[in-house]
Design a protein around this motif. Structure first.
Motif, mmCIF file in Angstrom:
data_model
loop_
_atom_site.group_PDB
_atom_site.id
_atom_site.type_symbol
_atom_site.label_atom_id
_atom_site.label_comp_id
_atom_site.label_asym_id
_atom_site.label_seq_id
_atom_site.Cartn_x
_atom_site.Cartn_y
_atom_site.Cartn_z
ATOM 1 N N TYR A 172 0.363 -1.548 0.192
ATOM 2 C CA TYR A 172 0.451 0.001 0.221
ATOM 3 C C TYR A 172 0.907 1.483 0.046
ATOM 4 O O TYR A 172 1.109 2.311 -0.794
ATOM 5 C CB TYR A 172 -0.835 0.133 0.930
ATOM 6 N N CYS A 173 1.906 1.316 0.932
ATOM 7 C CA CYS A 173 2.994 2.113 0.828
ATOM 8 C C CYS A 173 3.700 2.170 -0.512
ATOM 9 O O CYS A 173 3.444 3.733 -0.972
ATOM 10 C CB CYS A 173 4.158 1.979 2.141
ATOM 11 N N LEU A 174 3.801 1.727 -1.136
ATOM 12 C CA LEU A 174 4.191 1.486 -2.416
ATOM 13 C C LEU A 174 4.316 2.012 -3.554
ATOM 14 O O LEU A 174 4.001 2.915 -3.993
ATOM 15 C CB LEU A 174 5.309 0.346 -2.895
ATOM 16 N N LEU A 175 2.112 1.630 -3.366
ATOM 17 C CA LEU A 175 1.217 2.094 -3.962
ATOM 18 C C LEU A 175 1.159 4.297 -3.908
ATOM 19 O O LEU A 175 0.921 4.839 -4.835
ATOM 20 C CB LEU A 175 0.072 2.024 -4.575
ATOM 21 N N PHE A 176 0.824 4.146 -2.784
ATOM 22 C CA PHE A 176 0.966 5.430 -2.541
ATOM 23 C C PHE A 176 2.056 6.444 -2.999
ATOM 24 O O PHE A 176 1.398 7.284 -3.229
ATOM 25 C CB PHE A 176 0.866 5.569 -0.711
ATOM 26 N N ILE A 177 3.512 5.758 -2.865
ATOM 27 C CA ILE A 177 4.313 6.836 -2.992
ATOM 28 C C ILE A 177 4.290 6.890 -4.696
ATOM 29 O O ILE A 177 4.802 7.958 -5.002
ATOM 30 C CB ILE A 177 5.368 5.933 -2.753
ATOM 31 N N LEU A 178 4.600 5.925 -5.627
ATOM 32 C CA LEU A 178 4.161 5.476 -6.468
ATOM 33 C C LEU A 178 2.974 6.845 -7.014
ATOM 34 O O LEU A 178 3.011 7.131 -8.381
ATOM 35 C CB LEU A 178 4.396 4.505 -7.433
ATOM 36 N N LYS A 179 2.102 6.132 -6.923
ATOM 37 C CA LYS A 179 0.572 6.600 -7.401
ATOM 38 C C LYS A 179 0.290 6.983 -6.827
ATOM 39 O O LYS A 179 -1.406 8.413 -6.957
ATOM 40 C CB LYS A 179 -0.181 4.803 -7.901
ATOM 41 N N GLY A 180 0.182 7.616 -5.462
ATOM 42 C CA GLY A 180 -0.769 8.592 -4.954
ATOM 43 C C GLY A 180 -2.040 8.172 -4.221
ATOM 44 O O GLY A 180 -2.375 8.971 -2.957
ATOM 45 N N ARG A 181 -1.944 7.116 -4.373
ATOM 46 C CA ARG A 181 -3.553 6.164 -3.349
ATOM 47 C C ARG A 181 -2.454 5.358 -3.955
ATOM 48 O O ARG A 181 -2.258 4.459 -4.270
ATOM 49 C CB ARG A 181 -4.906 6.235 -4.487
ATOM 50 N N GLY A 182 -2.764 4.739 -2.052
ATOM 51 C CA GLY A 182 -2.500 2.786 -1.721
ATOM 52 C C GLY A 182 -3.779 1.866 -2.239
ATOM 53 O O GLY A 182 -3.021 0.856 -2.452
ATOM 54 N N HIS A 183 -4.332 2.161 -3.083
ATOM 55 C CA HIS A 183 -5.025 0.975 -3.590
ATOM 56 C C HIS A 183 -6.561 1.816 -4.459
ATOM 57 O O HIS A 183 -6.397 3.238 -4.543
ATOM 58 C CB HIS A 183 -6.570 1.267 -2.042
ATOM 59 N N ASP A 184 -6.135 0.773 -5.785
ATOM 60 C CA ASP A 184 -6.355 1.555 -7.034
ATOM 61 C C ASP A 184 -7.524 1.690 -7.465
ATOM 62 O O ASP A 184 -8.874 2.198 -8.172
ATOM 63 C CB ASP A 184 -5.717 0.434 -7.878
ATOM 64 N N ALA A 185 -8.844 0.569 -5.892
ATOM 65 C CA ALA A 185 -10.243 1.159 -5.988
ATOM 66 C C ALA A 185 -10.012 2.366 -5.670
ATOM 67 O O ALA A 185 -9.742 3.055 -4.960
ATOM 68 C CB ALA A 185 -10.614 -0.594 -6.208
ATOM 69 N N THR A 186 -12.152 2.644 -4.702
ATOM 70 C CA THR A 186 -12.021 3.451 -3.845
ATOM 71 C C THR A 186 -12.366 2.923 -2.480
ATOM 72 O O THR A 186 -13.183 4.103 -1.491
ATOM 73 C CB THR A 186 -13.607 4.104 -4.351
ATOM 74 N N GLU A 187 -11.439 1.680 -2.478
ATOM 75 C CA GLU A 187 -11.414 0.995 -0.964
ATOM 76 C C GLU A 187 -11.150 2.198 0.192
ATOM 77 O O GLU A 187 -11.787 1.972 1.106
ATOM 78 C CB GLU A 187 -10.825 -0.263 -0.833
ATOM 79 N N PHE A 188 -9.924 2.810 -0.223
ATOM 80 C CA PHE A 188 -9.376 3.421 1.173
ATOM 81 C C PHE A 188 -10.399 4.439 1.182
ATOM 82 O O PHE A 188 -10.431 5.197 2.235
ATOM 83 C CB PHE A 188 -7.997 3.625 1.011
ATOM 84 N N GLN A 189 -11.364 5.098 0.779
ATOM 85 C CA GLN A 189 -11.548 7.301 0.915
ATOM 86 C C GLN A 189 -13.261 5.894 0.641
ATOM 87 O O GLN A 189 -13.396 6.877 2.031
ATOM 88 C CB GLN A 189 -12.007 6.980 -1.097
ATOM 89 N N GLU A 190 -13.028 4.859 1.367
ATOM 90 C CA GLU A 190 -14.661 4.803 1.379
ATOM 91 C C GLU A 190 -14.195 4.066 2.931
ATOM 92 O O GLU A 190 -15.400 4.748 4.003
ATOM 93 C CB GLU A 190 -15.567 3.348 0.713
ATOM 94 N N ALA A 191 -13.191 3.658 3.435
ATOM 95 C CA ALA A 191 -13.423 3.310 4.843
ATOM 96 C C ALA A 191 -12.914 4.630 5.089
ATOM 97 O O ALA A 191 -12.978 4.695 6.540
ATOM 98 C CB ALA A 191 -12.114 2.479 4.463
ATOM 99 N N GLN A 192 -12.189 5.405 4.876
ATOM 100 C CA GLN A 192 -11.650 6.602 5.371
ATOM 101 C C GLN A 192 -13.248 7.649 5.796
ATOM 102 O O GLN A 192 -13.658 7.942 6.827
ATOM 103 C CB GLN A 192 -11.299 7.562 4.331
ATOM 104 N N ALA A 193 -13.862 7.584 5.010
ATOM 105 C CA ALA A 193 -15.507 8.283 5.225
ATOM 106 C C ALA A 193 -16.558 7.376 6.055
ATOM 107 O O ALA A 193 -17.040 7.631 6.827
ATOM 108 C CB ALA A 193 -16.374 7.862 3.643
ATOM 109 N N ALA A 194 -16.480 6.044 6.418
ATOM 110 C CA ALA A 194 -17.194 5.312 7.043
ATOM 111 C C ALA A 194 -16.665 5.753 9.011
ATOM 112 O O ALA A 194 -17.101 5.674 9.808
ATOM 113 C CB ALA A 194 -16.900 3.829 7.314
ATOM 114 N N MET A 195 -15.114 6.318 9.122
ATOM 115 C CA MET A 195 -14.027 6.412 10.274
ATOM 116 C C MET A 195 -14.746 8.029 10.413
ATOM 117 O O MET A 195 -14.431 8.629 11.160
ATOM 118 C CB MET A 195 -13.286 6.300 10.445
#
Ligand SMILES: [Zn+2]
Length: 193
Positions: A104-127
């Motif tokens: 996840y960190c590698l993708l975050f550094i390379l692509k700006g997001r740790g997960h290519d789907a919207t999973e992280f965004q949804e999890a953040q919104a839930a919290m």
């Protein structure tokens, strides 16, 4: 004749990748638990969860969070066991706790997001964090760095381990990408529609 060292190494890698596999499966189960609690049908497969019923957008947010909680618990439980017995705890299992957070960190550094789907965004919104922010990206960055520091602190690894770490990282990316590809090829035709 196969040397004892080779057998030990092979065993370590096997334990490592098996534990990585278990960790990813726990993540998928985490997604499904939320669906099950809400009376919806969902099937966890080793690298993907399949939802068979429609759920509300709110439940969807919590399903995303469920997977994240699965991964976080997996890493923290292993960290705790490692801290309790740092000299006898199996190193490949400890390393496996860093696999998903590391990717996840590698993708975050390379692509700006740790997960290519919207999973992280949804999890953040839930919290209660901003949907478009990076709370989960930073959470995994924290977990990865925490694990790395624990490992440096307790294991005091020699510098000559660096090539092995690099090889392990490359193999981990290949393993997880391969696992997802095989998983989707087998289960998409069965459960996707
Ligand atoms: Zn997920």
């Amino acid at each position: 004749m196969i040397s004892q060292n080779f057998i030990t190494q092979a065993k370590n890698w096997l334990v490592y990748f098996t534990t990585v596999f278990v960790g990813i499966y726990l993540h998928e189960i985490g997604h499904c638990v939320v669906a099950w609690v809400n009376g919806k049908r969902a099937i966890p497969t080793p690298a993907k969860e399949y939802l068979l019923d429609t759920v509300s957008s709110n439940t969807q947010l919590y399903m995303s969070l469920g997977g994240i909680i699965g991964t976080v618990l997996f890493s923290f439980i292993i960290f705790a066991l490692y801290i309790k017995a740092p000299f006898t705890f199996p190193k490949p299992v400890f390393a496996a706790a860093l696999a998903s957070p590391g990717l996840y960190c590698l993708l975050f550094i390379l692509k700006g997001r740790g997960h290519d789907a919207t999973e992280f965004q949804e999890a953040q919104a839930a919290m209660g964090f901003s949907y478009s922010g990076h709370a989960v990206d930073y959470l995994f960055l924290f977990i990865f760095l925490l694990g790395f520091v624990l490992w440096l602190w307790f294991s005091k690894p020699p510098l000559k381990i660096i090539p092995k770490l690099f090889a392990g990282s490359v193999m981990t990316v290949i393993f997880i990408a391969g696992l997802q590809t095989v998983n989707n090829r087998i289960f998409d035709p069965l459960f996707s529609h």
